[in-house]
Scaffold this motif. Sequence first.
Motif, PDB file in Angstrom:
ATOM      1  N   UNK A  49      47.941  49.410  41.390  1.00 31.84           N
ATOM      2  CA  UNK A  49      47.621  48.336  42.342  1.00 31.84           C
ATOM      3  C   UNK A  49      47.534  46.992  41.618  1.00 31.84           C
ATOM      4  N   UNK A  50      48.439  46.084  41.938  1.00 28.73           N
ATOM      5  CA  UNK A  50      48.467  44.786  41.261  1.00 28.73           C
ATOM      6  C   UNK A  50      47.315  43.877  41.671  1.00 28.73           C
ATOM      7  N   UNK A  51      46.568  44.264  42.691  1.00 32.26           N
ATOM      8  CA  UNK A  51      45.403  43.489  43.115  1.00 32.26           C
ATOM      9  C   UNK A  51      44.097  44.053  42.559  1.00 32.26           C
ATOM     10  N   UNK A  52      44.191  45.137  41.823  1.00 29.22           N
ATOM     11  CA  UNK A  52      42.998  45.766  41.252  1.00 29.22           C
ATOM     12  C   UNK A  52      42.883  45.360  39.786  1.00 29.22           C
ATOM     13  N   UNK A  53      41.866  44.578  39.471  1.00 27.09           N
ATOM     14  CA  UNK A  53      41.715  44.047  38.114  1.00 27.09           C
ATOM     15  C   UNK A  53      40.700  44.814  37.276  1.00 27.09           C
ATOM     16  N   UNK A  54      40.321  46.013  37.759  1.00 28.09           N
ATOM     17  CA  UNK A  54      39.364  46.823  36.999  1.00 28.09           C
ATOM     18  C   UNK A  54      39.942  48.176  36.593  1.00 28.09           C
ATOM     19  N   UNK A  55      41.134  48.477  37.087  1.00 35.76           N
ATOM     20  CA  UNK A  55      41.793  49.753  36.785  1.00 35.76           C
ATOM     21  C   UNK A  55      43.277  49.501  36.559  1.00 35.76           C
ATOM     22  N   UNK A  56      43.842  50.081  35.505  1.00 35.93           N
ATOM     23  CA  UNK A  56      45.289  50.130  35.365  1.00 35.93           C
ATOM     24  C   UNK A  56      45.982  48.853  34.932  1.00 35.93           C
ATOM     25  N   UNK A  83      30.915  38.554  46.497  1.00 35.39           N
ATOM     26  CA  UNK A  83      32.083  37.957  47.151  1.00 35.39           C
ATOM     27  C   UNK A  83      32.852  37.041  46.224  1.00 35.39           C
ATOM     28  N   UNK A  84      34.143  37.330  46.104  1.00 37.86           N
ATOM     29  CA  UNK A  84      35.013  36.436  45.349  1.00 37.86           C
ATOM     30  C   UNK A  84      34.877  36.512  43.854  1.00 37.86           C
ATOM     31  N   UNK A  85      33.971  37.340  43.357  1.00 33.80           N
ATOM     32  CA  UNK A  85      33.784  37.387  41.911  1.00 33.80           C
ATOM     33  C   UNK A  85      34.910  38.176  41.264  1.00 33.80           C
ATOM     34  N   UNK A  86      35.518  37.634  40.229  1.00 28.82           N
ATOM     35  CA  UNK A  86      36.676  38.274  39.630  1.00 28.82           C
ATOM     36  C   UNK A  86      36.419  38.845  38.249  1.00 28.82           C
ATOM     37  N   UNK A  87      35.235  38.624  37.677  1.00 27.78           N
ATOM     38  CA  UNK A  87      34.998  39.070  36.314  1.00 27.78           C
ATOM     39  C   UNK A  87      34.028  40.255  36.298  1.00 27.78           C
ATOM     40  N   UNK A  88      34.557  41.415  36.230  1.00 27.51           N
ATOM     41  CA  UNK A  88      33.710  42.592  36.141  1.00 27.51           C
ATOM     42  C   UNK A  88      34.537  43.795  35.778  1.00 27.51           C
ATOM     43  N   UNK A  89      33.937  44.946  35.838  1.00 26.33           N
ATOM     44  CA  UNK A  89      34.645  46.190  35.570  1.00 26.33           C
ATOM     45  C   UNK A  89      34.082  47.257  36.478  1.00 26.33           C
ATOM     46  N   UNK A  90      34.931  48.041  37.030  1.00 21.61           N
ATOM     47  CA  UNK A  90      34.508  49.234  37.754  1.00 21.61           C
ATOM     48  C   UNK A  90      35.600  50.270  37.629  1.00 21.61           C
ATOM     49  N   UNK A  91      35.171  51.479  37.497  1.00 23.63           N
ATOM     50  CA  UNK A  91      36.045  52.612  37.208  1.00 23.63           C
ATOM     51  C   UNK A  91      36.356  53.371  38.487  1.00 23.63           C
ATOM     52  N   UNK A  92      37.519  54.030  38.539  1.00 17.97           N
ATOM     53  CA  UNK A  92      37.674  55.051  39.556  1.00 17.97           C
ATOM     54  C   UNK A  92      37.500  56.410  38.901  1.00 17.97           C
ATOM     55  N   UNK A  93      36.521  57.143  39.408  1.00 19.28           N
ATOM     56  CA  UNK A  93      36.330  58.527  39.032  1.00 19.28           C
ATOM     57  C   UNK A  93      36.611  59.363  40.263  1.00 19.28           C
TER      58      UNK A  93
END
Length: 335
Positions: free
Chosen positions: A78-85, A187-197
């Motif tokens: 997913x090119x819109x997902x900035x926490x995975x891949x 809302x709107x925050x772009x700096x973080x990390x979250x995993x898919x498990x």
Amino acid sequence: MYNRRKFIKVSAATASITAFSRSAFARTINSIEPSGFPIVISTWNFGVDANKEAWKTLEKGGRALDAVEAGVRIPEADMNNHTVGRAGYPDRDGHVTLDACIMDEFGNCGSVAAMEDIAHPISVARLVMEKTPHIMLVGDGATQFAVEQGFKREKLLTPESEKAWKEWLKTAKYAPVLNIEDKQHAPGNQYNHDTIGMLALDAKGNISGACTTSGMAFKLHGRVGDSPIIGAGLFVDNEVGGATSTGVGEEVIRNVGSFLVVELMRQGYHPEDACREAVNRIIKKKPDTAKQIQVGFLAINKKGEHGAYAIQPGFEYAVCNSQTQDLLIKGKSFY
């Protein structure tokens, strides 16, 4: 007098009881009636689409391992997902490094960490499991192995991610923000990390799991969190259940979180209660740190019962079975 004859009789009786107990235990485990086979669960709202992909395998009677790999490849691409891949945010040096692990119903597992230039780390992790005598490959070695297995080497730093990184460099401040996937809380925050498990229980009652992430945005180069660590970011025991985690990986690693959740389920805890206890362990050890971070656990047992618990509000997980394809559940939290 406790003579040899008596000893032999007692030993034989003990052996019979032990054999009976093991047999009874095996029958108990194998005769557990599911509350919803097959089923797949995964972390965060992007788990909904991931689950739908996994369900394509499960509804045909396919193996849970194939389902979880196919499922988590969706957010990885997913090119819109900035926490995975492949669209994940880079580290502070501008490198996109990916982590993933996978585990099947037989206890086999594979993992890659700090891997660059390969878009689907979960599939590389599976090949580490199936085609090498190892469990984990890291860095350049992981990339080299992936290329040897036919994966395409490509630049993962997207224009959008590069722009965000250069903006971050102006201050170079790292401060994790909770629950980026919960838009109501961040809302709107772009700096973080979250995993898919992701955890799946297939029609045969077998469990497999997968976990994949691009890690903390703008982390130190070479940093690896819990996601590729078997026992931390993911653990499966096919006699009991499976667990996975999300959030700040350092705290999960310190508590071997997913292994802990599974062991608690072995003791009879419901999945949600097991997740809650794992969260409480983190809070008890580092109460001041816990107030500033998010860690969440997700678990499923052999009955198909599932549950989640997190330190902070906002953690949610997706559920997919024969009754529903897009259920999103708010996990309970300590605070």
